[in-house]
Motif scaffolding. Structure first.
Motif, PDB file in Angstrom:
ATOM      1  N   ALA A  26     -16.150  40.868  25.331  1.00 26.28           N
ATOM      2  CA  ALA A  26     -16.560  40.945  26.737  1.00 26.28           C
ATOM      3  C   ALA A  26     -15.388  41.288  27.649  1.00 26.28           C
ATOM      4  CB  ALA A  26     -17.210  39.635  27.171  1.00 26.28           C
ATOM      5  N   ILE A  27     -14.229  40.716  27.394  1.00 27.59           N
ATOM      6  CA  ILE A  27     -13.063  41.003  28.234  1.00 27.59           C
ATOM      7  C   ILE A  27     -12.651  42.469  28.089  1.00 27.59           C
ATOM      8  CG2 ILE A  27     -10.589  40.525  28.507  1.00 27.59           C
ATOM      9  CD1 ILE A  27     -11.322  37.537  28.007  1.00 27.59           C
ATOM     10  N   ALA A  28     -12.662  42.989  26.870  1.00 27.72           N
ATOM     11  CA  ALA A  28     -12.348  44.408  26.660  1.00 27.72           C
ATOM     12  C   ALA A  28     -13.386  45.283  27.353  1.00 27.72           C
ATOM     13  CB  ALA A  28     -12.283  44.719  25.171  1.00 27.72           C
ATOM     14  N   HIS A  29     -14.640  44.886  27.284  1.00 30.15           N
ATOM     15  CA  HIS A  29     -15.725  45.638  27.922  1.00 30.15           C
ATOM     16  C   HIS A  29     -15.556  45.627  29.449  1.00 30.15           C
ATOM     17  CE1 HIS A  29     -19.752  47.359  28.144  1.00 30.15           C
ATOM     18  NE2 HIS A  29     -20.070  46.431  29.043  1.00 30.15           N
ATOM     19  N   LYS A  30     -15.218  44.477  30.021  1.00 29.94           N
ATOM     20  CA  LYS A  30     -15.002  44.383  31.462  1.00 29.94           C
ATOM     21  C   LYS A  30     -13.825  45.265  31.895  1.00 29.94           C
ATOM     22  CE  LYS A  30     -15.418  40.346  33.536  1.00 29.94           C
ATOM     23  NZ  LYS A  30     -15.443  38.905  33.870  1.00 29.94           N
ATOM     24  N   ARG A  31     -12.780  45.259  31.114  1.00 29.92           N
ATOM     25  CA  ARG A  31     -11.606  46.087  31.437  1.00 29.92           C
ATOM     26  C   ARG A  31     -12.002  47.566  31.478  1.00 29.92           C
ATOM     27  NH1 ARG A  31      -8.282  44.382  27.499  1.00 29.92           N
ATOM     28  NH2 ARG A  31      -7.841  42.522  28.717  1.00 29.92           N
ATOM     29  N   LEU A  32     -12.843  47.975  30.550  1.00 29.71           N
ATOM     30  CA  LEU A  32     -13.326  49.349  30.486  1.00 29.71           C
ATOM     31  C   LEU A  32     -14.124  49.718  31.737  1.00 29.71           C
ATOM     32  CD1 LEU A  32     -13.882  51.922  28.699  1.00 29.71           C
ATOM     33  CD2 LEU A  32     -15.912  50.709  27.897  1.00 29.71           C
ATOM     34  N   ARG A  33     -14.795  48.752  32.348  1.00 32.36           N
ATOM     35  CA  ARG A  33     -15.692  48.983  33.484  1.00 32.36           C
ATOM     36  C   ARG A  33     -15.054  48.599  34.821  1.00 32.36           C
ATOM     37  NH1 ARG A  33     -20.933  49.886  31.952  1.00 32.36           N
ATOM     38  NH2 ARG A  33     -21.707  48.901  33.857  1.00 32.36           N
ATOM     39  N   THR A  34     -13.742  48.451  34.845  1.00 28.29           N
ATOM     40  CA  THR A  34     -13.022  48.060  36.058  1.00 28.29           C
ATOM     41  C   THR A  34     -12.319  49.269  36.661  1.00 28.29           C
ATOM     42  OG1 THR A  34     -12.704  45.814  35.229  1.00 28.29           O
ATOM     43  CG2 THR A  34     -11.200  46.566  36.964  1.00 28.29           C
ATOM     44  N   VAL A  35     -12.494  49.440  37.985  1.00 27.45           N
ATOM     45  CA  VAL A  35     -11.848  50.536  38.694  1.00 27.45           C
ATOM     46  C   VAL A  35     -11.092  49.944  39.884  1.00 27.45           C
ATOM     47  CG1 VAL A  35     -12.178  52.688  39.980  1.00 27.45           C
ATOM     48  CG2 VAL A  35     -13.662  52.168  38.010  1.00 27.45           C
ATOM     49  N   HIS A  36      -9.794  50.204  39.940  1.00 27.13           N
ATOM     50  CA  HIS A  36      -8.959  49.763  41.059  1.00 27.13           C
ATOM     51  C   HIS A  36      -8.937  50.880  42.092  1.00 27.13           C
ATOM     52  CE1 HIS A  36      -7.626  46.296  38.785  1.00 27.13           C
ATOM     53  NE2 HIS A  36      -7.457  47.112  37.751  1.00 27.13           N
ATOM     54  N   ILE A  37      -9.339  50.555  43.314  1.00 27.04           N
ATOM     55  CA  ILE A  37      -9.329  51.524  44.412  1.00 27.04           C
ATOM     56  C   ILE A  37      -8.177  51.133  45.326  1.00 27.04           C
ATOM     57  CG2 ILE A  37     -10.657  52.613  46.258  1.00 27.04           C
ATOM     58  CD1 ILE A  37     -13.206  51.531  44.910  1.00 27.04           C
ATOM     59  N   GLY A  38      -7.071  51.804  45.168  1.00 30.35           N
ATOM     60  CA  GLY A  38      -5.885  51.423  45.918  1.00 30.35           C
ATOM     61  C   GLY A  38      -5.339  50.104  45.396  1.00 30.35           C
ATOM     62  N   PRO A  39      -4.397  49.515  46.133  1.00 30.57           N
ATOM     63  CA  PRO A  39      -3.721  48.310  45.638  1.00 30.57           C
ATOM     64  C   PRO A  39      -4.504  47.010  45.809  1.00 30.57           C
ATOM     65  CG  PRO A  39      -2.813  48.936  47.755  1.00 30.57           C
ATOM     66  CD  PRO A  39      -3.792  50.024  47.372  1.00 30.57           C
ATOM     67  N   ASN A  40      -5.568  47.008  46.621  1.00 28.24           N
ATOM     68  CA  ASN A  40      -6.174  45.728  46.979  1.00 28.24           C
ATOM     69  C   ASN A  40      -7.669  45.614  46.770  1.00 28.24           C
ATOM     70  OD1 ASN A  40      -3.904  46.397  49.342  1.00 28.24           O
ATOM     71  ND2 ASN A  40      -3.643  44.472  48.243  1.00 28.24           N
ATOM     72  N   VAL A  41      -8.323  46.648  46.285  1.00 31.35           N
ATOM     73  CA  VAL A  41      -9.769  46.592  46.054  1.00 31.35           C
ATOM     74  C   VAL A  41     -10.050  46.953  44.601  1.00 31.35           C
ATOM     75  CG1 VAL A  41     -12.018  47.622  46.600  1.00 31.35           C
ATOM     76  CG2 VAL A  41     -10.421  47.069  48.445  1.00 31.35           C
ATOM     77  N   GLU A 180     -11.209  60.704  40.100  1.00 32.72           N
ATOM     78  CA  GLU A 180     -11.976  60.824  38.861  1.00 32.72           C
ATOM     79  C   GLU A 180     -11.698  59.581  38.024  1.00 32.72           C
ATOM     80  OE1 GLU A 180     -12.257  63.934  35.140  1.00 32.72           O
ATOM     81  OE2 GLU A 180     -11.776  64.712  37.123  1.00 32.72           O
ATOM     82  N   VAL A 181     -12.739  58.800  37.755  1.00 33.44           N
ATOM     83  CA  VAL A 181     -12.545  57.622  36.912  1.00 33.44           C
ATOM     84  C   VAL A 181     -12.247  58.080  35.488  1.00 33.44           C
ATOM     85  CG1 VAL A 181     -14.053  56.182  38.364  1.00 33.44           C
ATOM     86  CG2 VAL A 181     -14.979  57.274  36.311  1.00 33.44           C
ATOM     87  N   ALA A 182     -11.645  57.208  34.717  1.00 32.52           N
ATOM     88  CA  ALA A 182     -11.294  57.529  33.335  1.00 32.52           C
ATOM     89  C   ALA A 182     -12.547  57.914  32.547  1.00 32.52           C
ATOM     90  CB  ALA A 182     -10.614  56.324  32.689  1.00 32.52           C
ATOM     91  N   PRO A 183     -12.429  58.877  31.646  1.00 30.27           N
ATOM     92  CA  PRO A 183     -13.601  59.323  30.884  1.00 30.27           C
ATOM     93  C   PRO A 183     -14.325  58.198  30.156  1.00 30.27           C
ATOM     94  CG  PRO A 183     -11.753  60.810  30.521  1.00 30.27           C
ATOM     95  CD  PRO A 183     -11.227  59.650  31.314  1.00 30.27           C
ATOM     96  N   GLU A 184     -13.580  57.246  29.590  1.00 27.73           N
ATOM     97  CA  GLU A 184     -14.231  56.151  28.872  1.00 27.73           C
ATOM     98  C   GLU A 184     -14.973  55.221  29.826  1.00 27.73           C
ATOM     99  OE1 GLU A 184      -9.816  55.188  29.370  1.00 27.73           O
ATOM    100  OE2 GLU A 184     -10.990  56.933  28.769  1.00 27.73           O
ATOM    101  N   THR A 185     -14.466  55.073  31.048  1.00 32.35           N
ATOM    102  CA  THR A 185     -15.168  54.282  32.057  1.00 32.35           C
ATOM    103  C   THR A 185     -16.435  55.005  32.484  1.00 32.35           C
ATOM    104  OG1 THR A 185     -13.111  53.284  32.825  1.00 32.35           O
ATOM    105  CG2 THR A 185     -14.974  53.256  34.362  1.00 32.35           C
ATOM    106  N   GLN A 186     -16.316  56.293  32.725  1.00 32.80           N
ATOM    107  CA  GLN A 186     -17.489  57.069  33.112  1.00 32.80           C
ATOM    108  C   GLN A 186     -18.562  57.012  32.037  1.00 32.80           C
ATOM    109  OE1 GLN A 186     -16.883  60.888  34.926  1.00 32.80           O
ATOM    110  NE2 GLN A 186     -18.744  61.711  34.036  1.00 32.80           N
ATOM    111  N   ALA A 187     -18.177  57.127  30.780  1.00 30.83           N
ATOM    112  CA  ALA A 187     -19.158  57.077  29.691  1.00 30.83           C
ATOM    113  C   ALA A 187     -19.866  55.729  29.661  1.00 30.83           C
ATOM    114  CB  ALA A 187     -18.489  57.362  28.364  1.00 30.83           C
ATOM    115  N   SER A 188     -19.118  54.651  29.895  1.00 32.50           N
ATOM    116  CA  SER A 188     -19.714  53.320  29.908  1.00 32.50           C
ATOM    117  C   SER A 188     -20.694  53.164  31.054  1.00 32.50           C
ATOM    118  CB  SER A 188     -18.614  52.252  29.991  1.00 32.50           C
ATOM    119  OG  SER A 188     -19.168  50.962  29.924  1.00 32.50           O
ATOM    120  N   LEU A 189     -20.325  53.690  32.239  1.00 35.93           N
ATOM    121  CA  LEU A 189     -21.220  53.594  33.403  1.00 35.93           C
ATOM    122  C   LEU A 189     -22.450  54.485  33.232  1.00 35.93           C
ATOM    123  CD1 LEU A 189     -18.646  53.559  36.347  1.00 35.93           C
ATOM    124  CD2 LEU A 189     -19.592  51.647  35.049  1.00 35.93           C
TER     125      LEU A 189
END
Length: 194
Positions: A26-41, A180-189
């Motif tokens: 689950a932690i690896a899966h969450k990391r795959l689906r996480t997108v940082h928008i700038g330094p604080n979001v 552009e989000v990472a390809p692996e993130t996009q595939a997961s979404l």
């Protein structure tokens, strides 16, 4: 997407046995689906796995085994699972310094409604935020929001076909874009969509 039920969850005893392996996954899966928008979001795009983990952990920590308590958790978290026509995310506004965080949350009122996704070739889709309860008052916004991005059929088709996904915030006090989000993130979404 199907919602979780009491029957689809592990009992506390079973979860204790499955937890080490499931937690790692689950932690690896969450990391795959996480997108940082700038330094604080940060956006954590939710799905059945992330929500299952959240519910199982809440039940474990609170030692909840009564049917009513389990149902309360399901009722709280099931709405965060995408339904096939949208993406859903938990938005975290993160400032480590408490004084700065307090000031920024005052300045960032409405930021949750200025957060967007865009499938290449289509317009931005701004978030529908906090449908369960208001997380903003006349003074400040919250550091946590729940967002829904409704995508048209054409957007879903193009995202699944590989069109790039951009994510951003265009609030006057916070403007950042992930082009552009990472390809692996996009595939997961994309797997969340019908």
């Amino acid at each position: 997407m199907t919602h979780l039920t009491r029957e689809s969850l592990w009992s506390l005893e079973d979860y204790a046995q499955h937890r080490p392996a499931f937690r790692t996954r689950a932690i690896a899966h969450k990391r795959l689906r996480t997108v940082h928008i700038g330094p604080n979001v940060t956006l954590l795009f939710e799905d059945e796995t992330t929500i299952r983990y959240q519910i199982q952990e809440m039940l474990r920590v609170e030692r909840t085994f009564e049917a009513a308590g389990i149902q309360d958790e399901l009722d709280a978290y099931n709405p965060l699972i995408p339904d096939g026509g949208n993406l859903k995310a938990t938005m975290l506004i993160e400032y480590p310094d408490e004084t700065e965080r307090k000031l920024r949350l005052q300045m960032l009122k409405g930021v949750e409604r200025r957060t967007w996704v865009r499938v290449d070739g289509h317009d931005k889709v701004y978030a529908v935020a906090d449908e369960d309860l208001a997380r903003e008052n006349e003074v400040k916004t919250s550091s946590v929001h729940f967002l829904r991005f409704e995508l048209t059929e054409a957007m879903r088709r193009d995202l699944k076909a590989g069109n790039a996904l951009a994510v951003g915030v265009d609030h006057p006090e916070y403007t950042h874009v992930v082009g552009e989000v990472a390809p692996e993130t996009q595939a997961s979404l994309a797997a969340d969509l019908n």
